[in-house]
Write an enzyme that holds these catalytic residues in place. Structure first.
Site, PDB file in Angstrom:
ATOM      1  CD  GLU A  16       8.032  13.286   9.448  1.00  0.00           C
ATOM      2  OE1 GLU A  16       8.851  13.715   9.366  1.00  0.00           O
ATOM      3  OE2 GLU A  16       6.668  13.329  10.293  1.00  0.00           O
ATOM      4  CB  THR A  22      -0.876  -0.104   1.708  1.00  0.00           C
ATOM      5  OG1 THR A  22      -1.661  -1.117   1.533  1.00  0.00           O
ATOM      6  CG2 THR A  22      -1.847   0.891   1.472  1.00  0.00           C
ATOM      7  N   GLY A  67      -3.089   5.408   5.235  1.00  0.00           N
ATOM      8  CA  GLY A  67      -3.176   5.000   3.844  1.00  0.00           C
ATOM      9  C   GLY A  67      -1.794   5.950   3.155  1.00  0.00           C
ATOM     10  CB  ALA A  90      12.991  -5.466  -4.489  1.00  0.00           C
ATOM     11  N   GLY A 121      -8.712   0.142   4.311  1.00  0.00           N
ATOM     12  CA  GLY A 121      -6.518  -0.778   4.432  1.00  0.00           C
ATOM     13  C   GLY A 121      -5.966   0.254   5.357  1.00  0.00           C
ATOM     14  CE  LYS A 174       3.396   0.726  11.455  1.00  0.00           C
ATOM     15  NZ  LYS A 174       2.692   1.620  10.901  1.00  0.00           N
ATOM     16  CG  ASP A 216       1.194   1.039  14.529  1.00  0.00           C
ATOM     17  OD1 ASP A 216       1.486   0.638  13.900  1.00  0.00           O
ATOM     18  OD2 ASP A 216      -0.177   2.273  14.339  1.00  0.00           O
ATOM     19  CE  LYS A 260       1.738   4.198  13.693  1.00  0.00           C
ATOM     20  NZ  LYS A 260       0.214   4.245  13.331  1.00  0.00           N
ATOM     21  N   GLY A 268       1.685   8.866   9.863  1.00  0.00           N
ATOM     22  CA  GLY A 268       1.174   9.185   8.646  1.00  0.00           C
ATOM     23  C   GLY A 268       1.627  10.213   7.605  1.00  0.00           C
TER      24      GLY A 268
END
Ligand code: HSE
Length: 436
Positions: free
Chosen positions: A129, A13, A302, A43, A187, A105, A201, A205, A134
């Site tokens: 970054e 994504t 996203g 790749a 997504g 992350k 998650d 962060k 995001g």
């Protein structure tokens, strides 16, 4: 025009977002950079799937090691995710003298110090970054825009999936399991959505933000973590009645003596700015001693937003390569000799207000038993509601406390939950944060 060659590892994504941006916005990027970012390799083990982007077939390869070893590649972009093989490829790229950009992350929260030290020894940069927030330029804002400040506190909504779920539960009264499926379909979710819903998650962060805010070593284990999977529509209803909104917050405070670092569902006043950060949007509310309060808001997940952050890193490292200024800004924004461990407070030391929901028998004396135990532990009640008799069996008793100590709260609740005659289920505890 000078060319900076880019090798991308991982055409998922975010990788697709990066490629699309490089193809569509190359003119404006070149006019800002004074060089071109040339995609040399993409790749990925799966070259069949249609990403909806017209890329030259000659760029595609399944041979990741070849990309990392290609002497013509200047920057390796790691968007594979997870620990291995991503870590091995990053370390190899560094060893080969390449600049690195990553959105990983989980990897940085676990092995960031090792990766940044290797990069510093080799004299290359690692841009990250896209790893937090995001498309919002959070990392660069703290490292550079707020460089003059001692950071006093951070309050972040840093997971789009969890925020999407809580928003839909609050606004549409839907149950948790139904909206998780929607967020996955959009997504936003990690490959393993447990990371999103159990706060992991967000904790990854926050771990990264602690390093750049305070100059502490990267240590994921110092962050207290609780997720949102146990939040029920019943709690959401009461929370709204009390004038709060529920958010999965990353919270950190530095009082000079020690640092708080915690991730948990949190009640915040429904008219506060963070309470109105909805859907998959992220935000970080930062208090700096010079600047005061700053809030950064934007799309936290996203393809295109995260791709935008990846390309910002590519431009950054390319600028430094072109001007021979690699390492101009240290990886975490602090000189490595100045990175020092600080005391991180345990959750038991926390002092805050609490929301409790007891599942109690509706009969005389129950409330006095519960409040007696709370009183014994120095927990003072701010307001209490008993909600109807329409529910079969137990009734919910909902309380908001004044500021209390977490250790005392835990001791009191464990005593209350052992009143088996009158308390029918484990008491729900949600922390409240009113930072104004
Ligand atoms: N799974 C993450 C989220 C993606 O939902 O926010 C961005 O890191």
């Amino acid at each position: 025009m000078k060319k900076i060659n880019v090798g991308l590892l991982g055409f998922g994504t975010v990788g697709s977002g990066m490629v699309k941006i490089l193809l569509e916005n190359h003119k404006v990027i070149e006019s800002r950079l004074g060089a071109s970012l040339a995609l040399k390799w993409i790749a990925d083990p799966d070259l069949e799937r249609d990403r909806g982007i017209a890329v030259d077939a000659g760029l595609l390869t399944t041979d990741t090691e070849m990309v990392v070893d290609d002497p013509e590649v200047d920057v390796v972009v790691e968007l594979i995710g997870g620990y291995e093989p991503a870590k091995g490829f990053i370390l190899k790229a560094i060893e080969n003298g390449k600049q690195v950009v990553t959105a990983n992350k989980a990897l940085l929260a676990a092995h960031g110090d090792e990766i940044f030290s290797a990069a510093s020894r080799k004299g290359v940069e690692v841009g990250f970054e896209a790893s937090v927030g995001g498309g919002i330029p959070l990392i660069r804002s703290i490292k550079e825009g707020l460089v003059a400040n001692r950071i006093q506190s951070l309050f972040g909504i840093l997971n789009g999936t969890a925020n999407y779920i809580l928003t839909k539960m609050t606004d549409q009264g839907k149950p948790f399991s139904e909206v998780l499926g929607e967020a996955q379909a959009l997504g936003y979710a990690e490959a393993d959505p447990t990371f999103d819903i159990e706060g992991i998650d967000t904790a990854h962060k926050l771990t990264i933000l602690l390093a750049i805010a305070y100059g502490v070593p990267i240590d994921f284990n110092t962050v207290y973590t609780e997720g949102i999977s146990k939040i029920t529509p019943l709690d959401i209803k009461f929370i709204k009645e009390f004038g709060y909104r529920i958010k999965l917050l990353a919270i950190s405070k530095d009082d000079g003596e020690a640092i708080e670092a915690r991730v948990h569902p949190t009640l915040i006043p429904d008219n506060s700015m963070l309470a109105n950060v909805n859907e998959a949007y992220n935000a970080l509310y930062i208090k700096g001693d010079a600047v005061g309060n700053v809030m950064l808001y934007g799309p936290g997940a996203g393809m295109m937003p995260t791709g935008s952050a990846v390309v910002s890193d590519l431009v950054d490292v390319a600028r430094n390569v072109i001007r021979s200024a690699v390492g101009r800004v240290p990886s975490v924004g602090y000189q490595s000799a100045c990175i020092k461990a600080r005391r991180i407070r345990s959750i038991e030391e926390l002092k805050t207000e609490y929301y409790f929901r007891f599942s109690a028998e509706d009969r005389p004396g129950v409330l006095s038993k519960v409040s007696g135990i709370l009183g014994k532990h120095q927990i003072s009640i701010k307001s209490v509601h008993q909600k109807g008799r329409d529910l079969v069996g137990a009734v919910p008793i909902v309380m908001i406390t004044h500021e209390a100590k977490e250790a005392a709260v835990r001791a009191a609740l464990s005593e209350i939950d052992r009143l088996y005659e009158v308390i029918k289920d484990k008491t729900v505890l949600i922390r409240i944060e009113d930072w104004k």
